[in-house]
Design a protein around this motif. Structure first.
Motif, PDB file in Angstrom:
ATOM      1  N   VAL A 255       0.838  -1.199   0.000  1.00 25.71           N
ATOM      2  CA  VAL A 255       0.000   0.000   0.000  1.00 25.71           C
ATOM      3  C   VAL A 255       0.874   1.250   0.000  1.00 25.71           C
ATOM      4  O   VAL A 255       0.639   2.217  -0.739  1.00 25.71           O
ATOM      5  N   LEU A 256       1.928   1.206   0.791  1.00 24.89           N
ATOM      6  CA  LEU A 256       2.831   2.345   0.879  1.00 24.89           C
ATOM      7  C   LEU A 256       3.463   2.632  -0.486  1.00 24.89           C
ATOM      8  O   LEU A 256       3.508   3.782  -0.946  1.00 24.89           O
ATOM      9  N   LEU A 257       3.900   1.554  -1.153  1.00 24.15           N
ATOM     10  CA  LEU A 257       4.509   1.737  -2.473  1.00 24.15           C
ATOM     11  C   LEU A 257       3.491   2.338  -3.441  1.00 24.15           C
ATOM     12  O   LEU A 257       3.785   3.231  -4.231  1.00 24.15           O
ATOM     13  N   PHE A 258       2.253   1.820  -3.363  1.00 22.62           N
ATOM     14  CA  PHE A 258       1.224   2.289  -4.276  1.00 22.62           C
ATOM     15  C   PHE A 258       0.928   3.762  -4.039  1.00 22.62           C
ATOM     16  O   PHE A 258       0.736   4.547  -4.970  1.00 22.62           O
ATOM     17  N   SER A 259       0.948   4.176  -2.767  1.00 25.10           N
ATOM     18  CA  SER A 259       0.660   5.582  -2.458  1.00 25.10           C
ATOM     19  C   SER A 259       1.758   6.494  -3.003  1.00 25.10           C
ATOM     20  O   SER A 259       1.545   7.680  -3.205  1.00 25.10           O
ATOM     21  N   GLN A 260       2.921   5.938  -3.232  1.00 30.08           N
ATOM     22  CA  GLN A 260       4.039   6.736  -3.767  1.00 30.08           C
ATOM     23  C   GLN A 260       4.223   6.423  -5.249  1.00 30.08           C
ATOM     24  O   GLN A 260       5.334   6.259  -5.725  1.00 30.08           O
ATOM     25  N   ARG A 261       3.100   6.287  -5.981  1.00 31.50           N
ATOM     26  CA  ARG A 261       3.212   5.679  -7.297  1.00 31.50           C
ATOM     27  C   ARG A 261       3.669   6.627  -8.394  1.00 31.50           C
ATOM     28  O   ARG A 261       3.510   6.321  -9.567  1.00 31.50           O
ATOM     29  N   ALA A 262       4.264   7.748  -8.082  1.00 33.05           N
ATOM     30  CA  ALA A 262       4.739   8.658  -9.118  1.00 33.05           C
ATOM     31  C   ALA A 262       5.653   7.931 -10.098  1.00 33.05           C
ATOM     32  O   ALA A 262       5.696   8.246 -11.282  1.00 33.05           O
ATOM     33  N   TRP A 263       6.340   6.888  -9.596  1.00 34.83           N
ATOM     34  CA  TRP A 263       7.289   6.165 -10.447  1.00 34.83           C
ATOM     35  C   TRP A 263       6.607   5.436 -11.600  1.00 34.83           C
ATOM     36  O   TRP A 263       7.248   5.017 -12.555  1.00 34.83           O
ATOM     37  N   LEU A 264       5.244   5.257 -11.484  1.00 33.90           N
ATOM     38  CA  LEU A 264       4.537   4.569 -12.563  1.00 33.90           C
ATOM     39  C   LEU A 264       4.520   5.416 -13.835  1.00 33.90           C
ATOM     40  O   LEU A 264       4.462   4.891 -14.942  1.00 33.90           O
ATOM     41  N   LYS A 265       4.553   6.718 -13.660  1.00 33.66           N
ATOM     42  CA  LYS A 265       4.462   7.603 -14.837  1.00 33.66           C
ATOM     43  C   LYS A 265       5.743   7.519 -15.644  1.00 33.66           C
ATOM     44  O   LYS A 265       6.834   7.415 -15.077  1.00 33.66           O
ATOM     45  N   ARG A 266       5.560   7.518 -16.961  1.00 37.70           N
ATOM     46  CA  ARG A 266       6.731   7.393 -17.843  1.00 37.70           C
ATOM     47  C   ARG A 266       7.646   8.603 -17.683  1.00 37.70           C
ATOM     48  O   ARG A 266       8.827   8.467 -17.425  1.00 37.70           O
ATOM     49  N   GLU A 267       7.005   9.759 -17.876  1.00 42.65           N
ATOM     50  CA  GLU A 267       7.799  10.989 -17.835  1.00 42.65           C
ATOM     51  C   GLU A 267       7.663  11.599 -16.454  1.00 42.65           C
ATOM     52  O   GLU A 267       6.570  11.719 -15.944  1.00 42.65           O
ATOM     53  N   ILE A 268       8.785  11.910 -15.895  1.00 44.63           N
ATOM     54  CA  ILE A 268       8.698  12.590 -14.623  1.00 44.63           C
ATOM     55  C   ILE A 268       8.764  14.078 -14.871  1.00 44.63           C
ATOM     56  O   ILE A 268       9.691  14.588 -15.490  1.00 44.63           O
ATOM     57  N   GLU A 269       7.664  14.751 -14.471  1.00 45.93           N
ATOM     58  CA  GLU A 269       7.625  16.190 -14.728  1.00 45.93           C
ATOM     59  C   GLU A 269       8.577  16.911 -13.810  1.00 45.93           C
ATOM     60  O   GLU A 269       9.299  16.286 -13.050  1.00 45.93           O
ATOM     61  N   GLN A 270       8.435  18.133 -13.859  1.00 45.73           N
ATOM     62  CA  GLN A 270       9.190  19.043 -13.005  1.00 45.73           C
ATOM     63  C   GLN A 270       9.351  18.492 -11.574  1.00 45.73           C
ATOM     64  O   GLN A 270       8.374  18.231 -10.886  1.00 45.73           O
ATOM     65  N   VAL A 271      10.588  18.227 -11.170  1.00 47.88           N
ATOM     66  CA  VAL A 271      10.818  17.746  -9.811  1.00 47.88           C
ATOM     67  C   VAL A 271      10.731  18.909  -8.843  1.00 47.88           C
ATOM     68  O   VAL A 271      11.391  19.930  -9.048  1.00 47.88           O
ATOM     69  N   GLU A 272       9.873  18.674  -7.810  1.00 47.81           N
ATOM     70  CA  GLU A 272       9.770  19.771  -6.833  1.00 47.81           C
ATOM     71  C   GLU A 272      11.011  19.769  -5.965  1.00 47.81           C
ATOM     72  O   GLU A 272      11.637  18.732  -5.795  1.00 47.81           O
TER      73      GLU A 272
END
Ligand code: HEC
Ligand code: HEC
Length: 309
Positions: A26-43
């Motif tokens: 669940v924790l991994l899923f909640s941090q699922r930004a890694w699923l996206k191909r392109e990583i937008e602007q890193v905050e």
């Protein structure tokens, strides 16, 4: 199979283990930004050190996440394959108890040849064979000395095995039986039938039987009570009964002590004593060797037996 006395602990383990894995997923899923191909602007986190070192908030790397999910899958497979949750035996049917048993059997196979030689020998001869006695003594030190003492002379509650006095009989067969199957000595409590003053009269009589100081007047009612309550097990002559482990009360060998207080305590509250069975710990061959060693402690298997043969 498990050793828990209640299934609560199985649920406890299962919930904690499965819950732990589910929580990670669940924790991994909640941090699922890694699923996206392109990583937008890193905050960035707004933390800056030394003027130009900025802390970024990058998502967890994909390779790391895949490895983590892989570990969760391995964890779940272990729950399924092995009895890891406290229930059942798992898909593989693995059991640590069975593995220990198999190791024991393998060891017994390995030591068989050492004992084979003594299996053929008559018991008395084993008892006086030098190398058999060495093995017997080692087995005794490893398995029996914690209760009977390293010199086999026993202690309070644990019988002396060297004095030729036996609760359960001293023949080779009886000793082998004692060691193999264990013994449960039980003297029932008489507190409900016998008053403390009567018990101390009986104690005077019991002490008189082995020539200890006693009050001659109290011996008379003591014997009367003894004949009523005690002869069924200890015998009319008070010499005991090896069939039920009732000790001889005339010989001044005491398991619990000869004081009046100790005898009264025995009469009013009873006594219970257990010699644990060894048949699941030692092989038949080991027990025979051990019995011969124990028998030899009080039977002098040396020259006189040799001469008798
Ligand atoms: C946990 C303690 C314990 C261990 C270990 C133990 N015993 Fe005993 N044994 C006892 C007790 C207690 C009794 C007396 C039982 C009774 O009061 O009836 C006893 C009784 C005996 C007796 C009978 C004595 C008699 O007077 O008839 C023999 C023989 C004996 N043990 C041999 C052994 C041998 C050999 C071993 C090692 C394989 C061994 N015991 C290990 C506690 C133990
Ligand atoms: C049902 C059988 C039974 C009866 C009845 C019985 N006993 Fe016992 N008694 C035993 C057994 C068995 C033991 C050994 C207990 C043990 O091994 O722990 C024992 C132990 C004792 C001991 C301890 C001996 C020692 O060496 O320290 C005394 C003393 C004794 N009995 C006295 C009596 C007296 C007195 C009575 C009658 C009031 C009595 N018994 C009735 C079975 C019996």
């Amino acid at each position: 199979m498990n050793d828990f006395v209640s299934s609560f602990w199985s649920y406890w383990i299962a919930i904690l283990s499965i819950g732990g894995v589910v929580f990670c997923l669940v924790l991994l899923f909640s941090q699922r930004a890694w699923l996206k191909r392109e990583i937008e602007q890193v905050e960035d986190t707004g933390h800056v050190w030394d003027g130009d070192l900025t802390e970024l908030n990058n998502p967890i790397p994909r390779w790391w996440t895949v490895m983590f999910v892989g570990l969760c899958i391995i964890g779940l497979s272990i729950f399924w394959l092995y009895p890891a949750l406290g229930f059942g035996n798992g898909f593989t049917g693995y059991s640590a108890a069975r593995e220990v048993r198999a190791d024991q059997l393998a060891l017994q196979e390995r030591i068989k040849p050492i004992y084979a030689r003594y299996q053929e020998m008559p018991f008395e001869q084993v008892a006086r064979d030098e190398s058999a006695r060495e093995i017997g003594q080692r087995l005794f030190l490893n398995n029996c000395a914690q209760c009977h003492g390293s010199d086999a002379r026993g202690a309070a509650n644990f019988p002396n095995l060297t004095d030729g006095d036996w609760l359960w009989g001293g023949s080779p067969e009886q000793i082998i039986h004692t060691i193999t199957e264990g013994r449960h000595g039980m003297m029932p409590p008489w507190g409900a039938q016998i008053k403390p003053s009567e018990a101390s009269d009986i104690a005077q009589y019991v002490r008189s039987l082995s020539g200890l100081a006693h009050d001659a007047l109290r011996v008379v009612p003591g014997k009367r009570h003894f004949d009523t309550y005690c002869v069924a097990c200890h015998g009319a002559d008070a010499k005991g009964n090896p069939a039920m482990g009732a000790p001889n009360l005339t010989d001044n060998v005491w398991l619990y002590g000869s004081s009046e207080a100790s005898i009264v305590e025995t009469i009013l509250n009873g006594r219970e004593n257990i010699m644990p069975a060894q048949k699941n710990i030692l092989t038949e061959e080991q027990i025979r060797l051990l019995a011969a060693w124990v028998w030899g402690l009080s039977n002098n298997p040396g020259s006189n037996v040799a001469a008798a043969n």
